[in-house]
Design an enzyme around this catalytic site. Structure first.
Site, PDB file in Angstrom:
ATOM      1  N   HIS A  21     -12.972   3.585   0.025  1.00 63.95           N
ATOM      2  CA  HIS A  21     -12.981   2.582   1.111  1.00 63.95           C
ATOM      3  C   HIS A  21     -13.653   1.282   0.685  1.00 63.95           C
ATOM      4  CE1 HIS A  21     -12.933   5.935   4.422  1.00 63.95           C
ATOM      5  NE2 HIS A  21     -11.706   5.532   4.168  1.00 63.95           N
ATOM      6  N   GLU A  66      -8.096  -4.799   5.219  1.00 61.22           N
ATOM      7  CA  GLU A  66      -7.984  -4.549   3.780  1.00 61.22           C
ATOM      8  C   GLU A  66      -6.840  -5.343   3.163  1.00 61.22           C
ATOM      9  OE1 GLU A  66      -8.146  -0.594   5.211  1.00 61.22           O
ATOM     10  OE2 GLU A  66      -9.296   0.058   3.465  1.00 61.22           O
ATOM     11  N   ASN A 117       0.876  -1.172   0.000  1.00 59.05           N
ATOM     12  CA  ASN A 117       0.000   0.000   0.000  1.00 59.05           C
ATOM     13  C   ASN A 117       0.915   1.224   0.000  1.00 59.05           C
ATOM     14  OD1 ASN A 117      -1.804   2.024   0.487  1.00 59.05           O
ATOM     15  ND2 ASN A 117      -2.759   1.069   2.276  1.00 59.05           N
ATOM     16  N   ARG A 120     -11.772  16.424   7.576  1.00 57.94           N
ATOM     17  CA  ARG A 120     -12.535  16.788   6.371  1.00 57.94           C
ATOM     18  C   ARG A 120     -13.970  17.149   6.745  1.00 57.94           C
ATOM     19  NH1 ARG A 120     -11.172  11.517   3.036  1.00 57.94           N
ATOM     20  NH2 ARG A 120      -9.190  11.293   4.094  1.00 57.94           N
ATOM     21  N   ARG A 171      -2.773  -1.920  -3.340  1.00 57.06           N
ATOM     22  CA  ARG A 171      -3.968  -1.110  -3.142  1.00 57.06           C
ATOM     23  C   ARG A 171      -3.851   0.095  -4.076  1.00 57.06           C
ATOM     24  NH1 ARG A 171      -6.105   1.575   2.419  1.00 57.06           N
ATOM     25  NH2 ARG A 171      -7.950   2.499   1.501  1.00 57.06           N
TER      26      ARG A 171
END
Ligand code: ADP
Length: 403
Positions: A179, A383, A7, A240, A90
């Site tokens: 996601h 993940e 990743n 955010r 990823r």
């Protein structure tokens, strides 16, 4: 077969080396602060941690360091890098093109490059990771697992914005969602816990980490998600803003705020941090709220309220909902936020078992009452295991993995 999962971000690379198909982790680690003077590697193998400070200039250098570490005499777990059978990456953005994980070839590389326009901070380092492996292991099979791919099943009615249609045609402006690897993984775990097949579940999955998103899953497939054209839309996050009236930006532009400043406000200075003015970490905010800090409490209240609204909206489009799933650093650990989010949701059939919720920290658990119409689960996301699995399957089957 050994599968390496990579990743690669702009300043860090996470890696996991798996023995497949048993999904046993042989080693894992993190290269941090790439491009700075004090790059560090932490490498975990056989329960031990090895750390190293060494200057690494770029992602290519980071991948080289990881491969060298994996075969090093002292801390390695293999004799030779040729023992690695395949590498899974990823990749954040697969545009409209990738509806599942794929074996990487030159066409896939060109597409990942093309979608860098949509994910300028993520796709370029993801691609640099792919190229670096290609350089070190020229004949190895590599697989790309996209964060957007699980959301490829979202219908047009949910992915289109009510903007002039030509903006979609000209610039690809639509909801892509993110996601996806996590939402797919936890939805499938929830189905398995309920003793159902992976396509036999309607679920609302809440990935609540530094980035947060909520997804509506019908019959095992994503049909809507809170993140949109970019990961800025949806529920508020650590830094955010999530949803807001876009006219706020025009108004601020008229007041002299330029695009760079607006981007930085919305992405880095909003959310939990922006409201509280103190922190994006819910643990700190909860402590402060307990001591009477009004803005810390407000940040948590807004965060929970907005997630409740999305759960309510997705309950309306799913009908019925079989499961509500929490994952991500907040979703897996912050039982007090799960309690606040789920409070008073009896109308849509959510009843939390308070003791089970309190006890469910960083582990898989059912946290609803026996009578709750909607089962509520905590499922730690994984993940990298999902990427390892897709990589292993694709390498063996040579066919695209269906959603
Ligand atoms: P990322 O999205 O970067 O992978 P994580 O999923 O690790 O982030 O989530 C990070 C957030 O999770 C932290 O900012 C913090 O708010 C929250 N968190 C992590 N651990 C705990 C904990 N033990 N209790 C409560 N909240 C936690």
């Amino acid at each position: 077969m050994k599968v390496l999962v990579v990743n690669a971000g702009s300043s860090s690379i996470k890696y996991h080396l798996y023995q497949m198909p048993q999904a046993e982790i042989l080693a894992n680690g993190l290269v941090e602060r790439i491009g700075q003077e004090n790059t560090s590697l932490s490498h975990i193998f056989h329960g031990k941690t090895h750390t190293l400070q060494v200057k690494v200039e770029d992602v290519e250098g980071g991948v080289e360091l990881i491969l060298n570490t994996l075969v090093s005499k002292d801390v390695g777990v293999m004799r030779d890098i040729s023992e690695i059978g395949a590498v899974g990456h990823r990749v954040v953005h697969g545009g409209e093109e990738f509806t599942g994980s794929v074996v990487i070839d030159e066409n896939v590389i060109v597409s990942i490059e093309k979608f860098a326009d949509l994910a300028p901070l993520h796709n370029p380092p993801n691609l640099a990771g792919i190229r670096a492996v290609q350089h070190e292991l020229p004949n190895i099979k590599q697989v790309a697992c996209f964060d957007t791919a699980f959301h490829a099943t979202i219908p047009k009615v949910a992915y289109m914005y009510a903007l002039p249609y030509e903006l979609y045609e000209k610039y690809g402006i639509r909801r892509y969602g993110f996601h996806g690897i996590s939402h797919r993984y936890v939805a499938r775990c929830a189905a398995a816990i309920m003793g159902r097949g992976k396509y036999n579940i309607n679920a609302i999955t809440c990935h609540l980490g530094n980035g947060c998103s909520v997804t509506a899953v019908r019959q095992g497939r994503s049909i809507d998600t809170s993140m949109g054209f970019t990961p800025l839309e949806g529920v508020p996050m650590g830094t955010r803003s999530g949803d807001m009236d876009p006219a706020i930006l025009f108004y601020l532009a008229d007041k002299g705020y330029d695009v760079t400043l607006l981007k930085s406000i919305c992405n880095k200075k909003s959310g939990l941090l922006g409201i509280s003015g103190i922190s994006n970490d819910v643990r700190e905010l909860v402590q402060l709220a307990k001591k009477g800090n009004g803005l810390a409490k407000l940040a948590i209240d807004i965060f929970c309220y907005r997630i409740r609204k999305y759960i309510g909206a997705y309950a309306a489009v799913l009908d019925p909902v079989d499961a509500l799933v929490f994952t991500g650093g907040i979703g897996e650990n912050a039982f007090f936020l799960r309690r606040q989010i789920c409070m008073g949701m009896t109308q849509i059939g959510v009843q939390l078992n308070q003791a089970a919720n309190l006890a469910a920290v960083a582990k898989e658990a059912e946290i609803s009452t026996k009578d709750s119409k909607v089962k509520v689960f905590v499922v730690p996301t994984n993940e990298q295991a999902a990427i390892a699995n897709d990589t292993y399957e694709l390498t063996r089957q040579k066919q695209p993995i269906p959603l």
